[in-house]
Scaffold this motif. Sequence first.
Motif, mmCIF file in Angstrom:
data_model
loop_
_atom_site.group_PDB
_atom_site.id
_atom_site.type_symbol
_atom_site.label_atom_id
_atom_site.label_comp_id
_atom_site.label_asym_id
_atom_site.label_seq_id
_atom_site.Cartn_x
_atom_site.Cartn_y
_atom_site.Cartn_z
ATOM 1 N N PRO A 121 0.828 -1.216 0.000
ATOM 2 C CA PRO A 121 0.000 0.000 0.000
ATOM 3 C C PRO A 121 0.856 1.257 0.000
ATOM 4 C CG PRO A 121 0.025 -1.007 2.180
ATOM 5 C CD PRO A 121 0.711 -1.977 1.251
ATOM 6 N N SER A 159 -0.432 4.303 0.877
ATOM 7 C CA SER A 159 -0.883 5.162 1.963
ATOM 8 C C SER A 159 -0.511 4.560 3.310
ATOM 9 C CB SER A 159 -2.408 5.356 1.898
ATOM 10 O OG SER A 159 -2.876 6.052 3.036
ATOM 11 N N LYS A 210 -2.080 5.021 5.902
ATOM 12 C CA LYS A 210 -3.305 4.753 6.635
ATOM 13 C C LYS A 210 -3.816 3.321 6.421
ATOM 14 C CE LYS A 210 -4.819 9.593 6.503
ATOM 15 N NZ LYS A 210 -5.891 10.532 6.087
ATOM 16 N N GLU A 211 -3.303 2.655 5.393
ATOM 17 C CA GLU A 211 -3.773 1.304 5.086
ATOM 18 C C GLU A 211 -3.023 0.293 5.958
ATOM 19 O OE1 GLU A 211 -4.141 0.417 0.885
ATOM 20 O OE2 GLU A 211 -3.905 2.532 0.422
ATOM 21 N N GLN A 212 -3.286 0.360 7.260
ATOM 22 C CA GLN A 212 -2.536 -0.464 8.198
ATOM 23 C C GLN A 212 -2.876 -1.942 8.027
ATOM 24 O OE1 GLN A 212 -2.298 1.217 12.084
ATOM 25 N NE2 GLN A 212 -1.832 -0.717 13.074
ATOM 26 N N ALA A 268 -3.710 -3.565 5.279
ATOM 27 C CA ALA A 268 -3.002 -4.091 4.113
ATOM 28 C C ALA A 268 -1.513 -4.243 4.397
ATOM 29 C CB ALA A 268 -3.224 -3.166 2.914
#
Length: 399
Positions: free
Chosen positions: A202, A204, A206-208, A210
């Motif tokens: 990922p 971003s 914020k895509e923890q 993934a």
Amino acid sequence: MQNLGWRKPTPGLVAAEMHAQVGEGLSVPKSKAIIAVKKVAAHIGMKPAQLMLLDILFAFSKPQDWEQGQRPFVWPSNQYLMDQTGFSLPALKRHLRRLGELGLISFHDSPNGKRYGHRDGQGNIVEAYGFDLSPLAARAGELEALHQKIMAERAQQQQLRKELTRTRRSIRARLVEAIEGGLAGHWKQLEREFNEILSNLPNSKKEQGAMKVALEKLTNLYHIIEELFAGALDLPSTQKASSEKITENTNPSQLKIEPHIQNTNHSHLNCKTKPAVPDNLPQERGFTFETFNQVCPNYIKLATELCGQLRGWEDLKSASQQMGLMIGITPDHWNRLTTQLGIYPSAVAIGLTYEKHIAGEVQNPAGYLSGMAKKAQIGTLNLGRSIFARLSRDKNCAV
């Protein structure tokens, strides 16, 4: 319902008034209230213009207005606020309404829409119409808790990305070593699987979720590669068993994989394996940490302010990635640099580049560091020579 100042009641404005009533029964220091909202301003959707406006409103309140049983009313005129902020009247009204919708202020206007107020001899408000800052007294604890949650999530994300970086570098080093060494095994297929996982990482932060999935896949692949690597070298069974034990007892979030240091002067095809050694410390290259301090005083000063006291090479290494950001070195660039130079030499290179950049000698730090990496690849980089040349120049200038 409280008069909302000739405004159409909305859920946000009504909620702000309810917060104001709660805030009247609390005693919250003025500084605590404004600091709480500043910490999470961007997270709750505040723009810089609105934060500036809220700061101006806060300046009108007095400490006693925030005591229990009081409500911090302020009543600056629109003209004053426009003069202080540079907003047009429509922009000012829009930003004020936004503060109300966010539940940070409440409106309390007089019947004719005017703002004014009076204080008694002790400075307490006895009558006021204008903006009520009480909602922030009620929400200070909530906003502080939100800030703590954001910091915890950020720390978790940073740790996750560190694990990803360490695991990725360890796998890449093993694959390169196995392929270049001609070890038996399906290394090309494993390399394709590795590249496929990397292509789906990922972008971003914020895509923890993934990121956790990617780390789990990389960790599993790492253990497969290590087992195949050990088998190809015919390592002792006790070492294999140890590797299997780690595989069974370690979950992806706990795994700590140190990057493999490739030794290009010796082949792993030899029957005897040598323990991995860390990157050469700079003092092994002919200069000490004290010498580095003399050559890069501006770098050391800023690094100390940002990261704390630097007591030696380990502290310098820990601070270098953050310091690299000061001259435009991204985390990915830092990772590539440490792969090409080693961790400690990269830390020294960052310091030298920073010092030259602020002295006006280097205009493009990222390009300069890339040039150093290329020199390292062909064996012409000599950090010690650069250190002592700069030290000699500085001494001559002092004389």
